[in-house]
Structure formats: C-alpha cells, structure tokens
Design an enzyme around this catalytic site. Structure first.
Site, PDB file in Angstrom:
ATOM      1  N   LYS A  13       0.837  -1.200   0.000  1.00  0.00           N
ATOM      2  CA  LYS A  13       0.000   0.000   0.000  1.00  0.00           C
ATOM      3  C   LYS A  13       0.869   1.246   0.000  1.00  0.00           C
ATOM      4  O   LYS A  13       1.901   1.289   0.668  1.00  0.00           O
ATOM      5  CB  LYS A  13      -0.917  -0.021   1.229  1.00  0.00           C
ATOM      6  CG  LYS A  13      -1.972   1.088   1.250  1.00  0.00           C
ATOM      7  CD  LYS A  13      -2.903   0.932   2.445  1.00  0.00           C
ATOM      8  CE  LYS A  13      -3.950   2.039   2.512  1.00  0.00           C
ATOM      9  NZ  LYS A  13      -4.871   1.866   3.658  1.00  0.00           N
ATOM     10  N   SER A  72      -9.717   2.071   2.906  1.00  0.00           N
ATOM     11  CA  SER A  72      -8.825   2.809   2.032  1.00  0.00           C
ATOM     12  C   SER A  72      -7.828   1.925   1.287  1.00  0.00           C
ATOM     13  O   SER A  72      -7.181   2.381   0.343  1.00  0.00           O
ATOM     14  CB  SER A  72      -8.066   3.860   2.847  1.00  0.00           C
ATOM     15  OG  SER A  72      -7.225   3.225   3.806  1.00  0.00           O
ATOM     16  N   SER A  86     -10.061  -0.375   7.126  1.00  0.00           N
ATOM     17  CA  SER A  86      -9.506  -0.181   5.782  1.00  0.00           C
ATOM     18  C   SER A  86      -8.812  -1.384   5.182  1.00  0.00           C
ATOM     19  O   SER A  86      -8.417  -1.355   4.025  1.00  0.00           O
ATOM     20  CB  SER A  86      -8.540   1.012   5.784  1.00  0.00           C
ATOM     21  OG  SER A  86      -9.243   2.213   5.974  1.00  0.00           O
TER      22      SER A  86
END
EC number: 6.3.5.7
Length: 485
Positions: free
Chosen positions: A79, A154, A178
């Site tokens: 990420k 997210s 997330s």
C-alpha cells in the site's frame, strides 16, 4: 492456471524442486498486471527493474544452503502509505507526488528478510481517508468482481490486486476497517492485527492510536504465514508491543468444538442488508455444525462508535498532517507571497476534499472551548466500547458478525454523501477503537458481489480468530472463487 493461483505450499515445493524460478513468478505477476490493471487500476507505481533484479539474485543463490521460508520469491504489493526506499510513496496524494523515501518501513524490511519481492505500490484513498478507493488523487480503483463498483477502502488497491490475481498477497493499513472492508467487498481475506503487534514504523500516520498494518490474502493460511513474517517488537516504534509471537500456522487445526461464539444483536439489526444477514447466519450454522456454541449478546455502545471514531481519527489526522506544509514535506506551491502563503497555498493545492474535511473537523474538535465537549467525550466513549468487548470476552472466545452492512456499491453513488460513506465502516470501527484483532473472510455472494464475515478476537489472540476462520474456510469454497476479468 496462473502460478499465482496455486497454494503457497505447492509454490514452495515447485521452487524447491526447481520446477519453476522466482523470475517465473515475477513474470507471471507483471503479465497479469499488464493484462488487467488498465481495468482495475490497483497500482500507482510499478518497481519492475528492482523486482526483476531481486528475482534474478534469488534464483542465482537459491541452492546455497540457507533454508528458504515459504514466502521466498513470492510477488507482493505494498500500500502506498508504507514507505519503500527509493520508490515513490505518495499516499495517493498530489502533495507527496515527489516523495522518494530514503528508508524502508519495518514491515518492508521484514518481507525482504523473508525474500518476498515487492512488485509495486498500490492505490488507496488519499492519506487512507475513505472507504471506497474513490478518494485517490490519481484515479479510483475498480472492483474486479464488477468494474462499475468500488473495491472498498482505504486499502482499495491492496484488495483489488489480490482479488484480480496481480500479486500473491499484499499489505494494507487499517484505521477503521480499511483492510477488512475492502477484503469483504473483493472476496478475499483481510486481517487487522492487535494494535502494536505489527510495527507502524514507516507507515505514514493518519490516526496514530488506530492505524495498524496487516495482510490481505487469498486464504486464511496465507494470512497466517504473512502475519508470522511481519509481526514482532520494533524498538523504532514506541507503540510496538514487546510480546512473544506464537506460531500462527500451528493454530490452523480446523477444530472449533466447544468454542463459544458471541453474535452481537447490534451487528445484525437495522441497516444490515437482508442478503448479507442471511449469508452471515448461514456461516454461523456451518460453525455450529462443527461443534461451536453460538449465542446472541449485546455491545450496547456500538451505536456511538462512528461518531467517536470520526472525532478521534480526525483530531489525530489534524495533528499528524500539520507536518505537510510545503516546507519539510511534499510539493510546494508556486509563487507564494510569504511564509504563511506557502502553508496556505501548498495545503490548499496539495490536499483533496476528504482530507481537508477531516483536518477541519479535527481542528475544530481540538480547539479551545470544544475539546472537552467533543474530543474528551469521544475518548470516554472509546473506553466504554473497549469495556463492552472485555465483558463479552470474559465468557466468549470470538465475536462474529458481518464485515460491512452491505456489499460493494456503485462508483460515484455516495461521493456526494460523506455521512452515508462513513456508515459503511460501522461494523469495523469498534475493533480499532478497542485495539483488538479481527479478520474478514468471504462467506457468500449477493447479486454477484462478495459478502464478508468478520471474526473478532481478544487482544493478542490472533491464533483463535485464524483457527475459526480457517475451520470455516475448510468447509466452504467461497475463497476459491475468482472474478472473471
């Protein structure tokens, strides 16, 4: 069949027997990315040159004696709020579009020690603020099961890349759901460990008391292996727990006889899609059939979790993001009149709307005259939520419910309604406020979109939630189904 669809043990055996090479696995990953990522948009940056160099080096030294772990040579995505030395880390924000870190996050260093290979940086909601993947300042990620739908957020790219078969597994971060929510939306496994179990050193902070790095994988076994590699004390992180790390793999016994499961009535009440509820109830029957005891309980302060979370998380974001001022970090605005103008213009141009919204909310909650009424009260509610879980765990081993109240929604359908968007995390947020672990596993489909089952455990009892998740997974095949891109 793609090599990346094989079970981890099968891949390890093939590598050990020299039937395939690490270069073959990296080739497979980049071929898949080239074939589908123009539709999915999971990646922001590919690190192909370094990945191929690393693969070649591992192939050249693969017979030189030292034992190879099961993560050896496997392609992983990271990420884009987890820093990687020499590879742009943007947090999907224009503000950090020129940021090249000079060090690796601890989790990245641990994966390098395990000889996994990072193939690139994954898309996300800007600064991890969002639940759909639409808040990336570059482009939104699409759900591999239906490209007109969101993948969740997210950690949007982290979930979508695994579901689409672009990487073997990925790392995400979870502040209020997330990891688990996009895992549910994309039909994969996503785990949020106990707060402090995995080092946050090198994770760009959103809300420091809530953020936690964790794995996104195709199945529970892979999640256990990846967690084993990244968990552990880190002296560079003052919130890191100095505790012994158990053997998570040995927990995957498939035996849940006598295990006590609590099902909060608040998690299956108003606002939960009937098809999601049915899938969860069916999953509970599977676990009952394996000998577990299922009983209804109450977590009475859950209804206040969203309000408390957005006050606390936004307050911490307001503080953490103050460092992004156009001087020390990020892109500086052109032609400012003075120093104050540097701050004003750089932050106005660099941050997206959702980030600005949360900074403003947090600044307000922390301001003189409002601190006691909002921030302090939210902290008290957080304590009550934590106590709710502690009381339930005095009698029960795990808490189970849906991961999200609905399946994925259409891209663009909630962008003008932030409050509705925030409520998508209503079932995951309490876990972060309490600092305890939870995992999401696929438990069905509704109108062709995956449904996630959330299994919540006591602090530092990842072994039990992995055991329950694995036992359930062994008696269903939802985790084996893949989207047809």
């Amino acid at each position: 069949m793609s090599l990346l669809n094989l079970r981890l043990q099968e891949l390890h055996n093939k590598l050990h027997a020299k039937e395939i090479t690490v270069t073959d696995l990296v080739d497979e990953s980049y071929k898949r990315i080239a074939a589908v990522d123009h539709k999915v948009r999971a990646f922001l940056k590919l690190d192909e040159e370094n990945a191929r160099k690393a693969a070649k080096a591992l192939d050249e030294h693969s017979g030189e004696g030292h034992p190879r772990g099961l993560l050896f040579g496997l392609p992983i995505g990271v990420k884009d709020n987890i820093v990687t030395e020499g590879v742009t880390t943007t947090c999907a924000s224009q503000f950090l579009s020129n940021y090249n870190p000079i060090y690796d996050a601890t989790v990245v260093s641990k994966l390098k020690e395990a000889e996994a290979i990072s193939v690139g940086k994954l898309n996300m909601d800007e600064f991890a603020m969002g639940g759909s993947g639409e808040n990336s300042s570059f482009y939104p990620t699409h759900n591999p099961w239906n490209l007109e739908y969101v993948p969740g957020g997210s950690s949007s790219g982290s979930a979508a890349a695994v579901a689409a078969g672009e990487v073997y597994f990925s790392l995400g971060s979870d502040t209020g759901g997330s990891i688990r929510q996009p895992a549910a939306y994309c039909g994969i496994v996503g785990m949020k460990p106990t707060y402090g179990l995995v080092s946050r050193y090198g994770l760009v902070a959103f809300a420091s008391s809530l953020d936690q790095i964790g794995p996104l994988t195709k199945n529970v076994e892979d999640s256990a292996y990846l967690l084993q590699a990244i968990a552990g004390h880190d002296p560079k992180d003052s919130t890191s727990l100095n505790t012994e790390i158990p053997d998570y793999i040995s927990a995957l016994t498939g035996d849940v006889r006598g295990l006590r499961i609590a099902v909060p009535k608040e998690y299956l009440g108003q606002g939960i899609d009937p098809k999601v509820k049915d899938a969860v109830l069916t999953a509970l029957k599977v676990l009952e059939g394996l000998g577990a005891v299922v009983e209804e309980v109450s977590l009475p302060h859950s209804e206040y979790a969203v309000a408390a979370y957005y006050l606390l998380a936004s307050s911490e974001a307001s503080s953490n993001l103050a460092r992004f001022d156009g001087v020390r970090y990020g892109v500086r605005a052109d032609n400012p009149k003075n120093l104050l103008d540097v701050y004003l213009k750089s932050r106005s141009e660099g941050f997206g709307n959702e980030v600005k919204r949360r900074i403003m909310l947090g600044t307000y909650a922390l301001s003189s005259g409002y601190y006691d009424a909002y921030y302090l009260k939210a902290q008290k509610v957080r304590t009550l939520i934590k106590r709710d879980f502690e009381q339930v765990f005095e009698k029960y081993d795990v808490v189970i419910g849906p991961t999200a109240p609905t399946t994925a929604f259409r891209i663009g359908s909630q962008t003008e309604d932030p409050l509705t968007m925030y409520l998508n995390d209503i079932l995951t947020i309490p876990v972060n406020l309490a600092g305890i672990p939870a995992i999401s596993v696929p438990c069905g489909f509704s109108d062709g979109l995956p449904v996630g089952l959330q299994i919540i455990g006591k602090a530092l009892d990842e072994s039990t939630i992995l055991r329950v998740a694995h036992a359930y997974e062994q008696h269903t095949d939802f985790h084996k189904q893949r989207p047809q891109l």
